[in-house]
Scaffold this motif. Structure first.
Motif, short mmCIF file in Angstrom:
data_model
loop_
_atom_site.label_atom_id
_atom_site.label_comp_id
_atom_site.label_asym_id
_atom_site.label_seq_id
_atom_site.Cartn_x
_atom_site.Cartn_y
_atom_site.Cartn_z
N GLN A 104 -4.74 21.73 51.61
CA GLN A 104 -3.90 22.84 52.05
C GLN A 104 -3.40 22.55 53.46
O GLN A 104 -4.15 22.11 54.32
CB GLN A 104 -4.70 24.14 52.04
CG GLN A 104 -3.88 25.38 52.33
CD GLN A 104 -3.04 25.80 51.14
OE1 GLN A 104 -3.28 25.34 50.01
NE2 GLN A 104 -2.05 26.63 51.39
N VAL A 105 -2.14 22.81 53.69
CA VAL A 105 -1.52 22.64 55.00
C VAL A 105 -0.91 23.96 55.42
O VAL A 105 -0.21 24.61 54.65
CB VAL A 105 -0.43 21.55 54.97
CG1 VAL A 105 0.29 21.47 56.31
CG2 VAL A 105 -1.03 20.19 54.61
N ARG A 106 -1.20 24.38 56.62
CA ARG A 106 -0.62 25.61 57.17
C ARG A 106 0.35 25.23 58.27
O ARG A 106 0.00 24.44 59.16
CB ARG A 106 -1.69 26.53 57.70
CG ARG A 106 -1.17 27.85 58.24
CD ARG A 106 -2.31 28.83 58.51
NE ARG A 106 -1.83 30.09 59.03
CZ ARG A 106 -1.85 30.42 60.32
NH1 ARG A 106 -2.33 29.58 61.21
NH2 ARG A 106 -1.40 31.60 60.71
N LEU A 107 1.55 25.79 58.23
CA LEU A 107 2.59 25.50 59.20
C LEU A 107 2.99 26.78 59.92
O LEU A 107 3.23 27.80 59.28
CB LEU A 107 3.81 24.91 58.50
CG LEU A 107 3.57 23.66 57.65
CD1 LEU A 107 4.84 23.29 56.89
CD2 LEU A 107 3.11 22.51 58.51
N VAL A 108 3.10 26.70 61.24
CA VAL A 108 3.48 27.86 62.04
C VAL A 108 4.60 27.45 62.98
O VAL A 108 4.40 26.60 63.86
CB VAL A 108 2.29 28.42 62.84
CG1 VAL A 108 2.74 29.60 63.68
CG2 VAL A 108 1.16 28.82 61.90
N GLU A 109 5.77 28.07 62.80
CA GLU A 109 6.91 27.79 63.67
C GLU A 109 6.89 28.70 64.89
O GLU A 109 6.38 29.82 64.84
CB GLU A 109 8.23 28.01 62.94
CG GLU A 109 8.45 27.20 61.69
CD GLU A 109 8.13 27.97 60.44
OE1 GLU A 109 8.70 27.65 59.38
OE2 GLU A 109 7.32 28.92 60.53
N SER A 110 7.48 28.22 65.95
CA SER A 110 7.65 29.03 67.16
C SER A 110 8.85 28.49 67.93
O SER A 110 9.34 27.39 67.65
CB SER A 110 6.40 28.99 68.03
OG SER A 110 6.12 27.68 68.45
N GLY A 111 9.30 29.28 68.90
CA GLY A 111 10.37 28.82 69.78
C GLY A 111 11.73 29.43 69.51
O GLY A 111 12.68 29.16 70.25
N GLY A 112 11.84 30.23 68.47
CA GLY A 112 13.12 30.87 68.20
C GLY A 112 13.42 31.96 69.20
O GLY A 112 12.58 32.31 70.04
N GLY A 113 14.64 32.50 69.13
CA GLY A 113 14.99 33.58 70.04
C GLY A 113 16.48 33.80 70.05
O GLY A 113 17.23 33.27 69.24
#
Length: 127
Positions: A1-10
């Protein structure tokens, strides 16, 4: 299982830059990664791809010269550097992980080649 978390939008203005991050956790990070984007009512579309070791990258033609994809295997994080943003870049951006270390250019553009997906991060570019 791989969990991906994006950030940096705006929310940014046209011409500005943003860097999106995609932090992976779980199993090995030795998979090819991709970035896609989606606007309401439209299909998810390819943005960029990077192979497991960062050695091969592809960027959609409309974004070449403005967007760059990279990854830091030590940090299990992939990045999408977006420069000279335009209002038409407004979308939800998703990172994704394939089940293979490398993909061909044609495969990299196919959402079906990517098995794990993040929750998405909104990028809004005002004119």
């Amino acid at each position: 299982q791989v969990r991906l978390v994006e950030s940096g939008g705006g929310l940014v203005q046209a011409g500005d830059s943003l860097r999106l991050s995609c932090a992976a956790s779980g199993r090995t990070f030795s998979y090819a990664m991709g970035w896609f984007r989606q606007t309401p009512g439209k299909e998810r579309r390819f943005v960029a791809y990077v192979s497991w070791n960062g050695g091969t990258t592809y960027v959609a033609d409309s974004m070449k010269g403005r967007f760059t994809i990279s990854r830091d295997t030590a940090k299990s994080t992939a990045y999408l550097q977006m420069n000279s943003l335009k209002p038409e870049d407004t979308a939800v951006y998703y990172c994704a992980s394939a089940l293979h270390p490398t993909l061909t250019a044609a495969q990299a553009m196919d959402v079906a080649q990517f098995f794990y997906w993040g929750q998405g991060t909104q990028v809004t570019v005002s004119s």
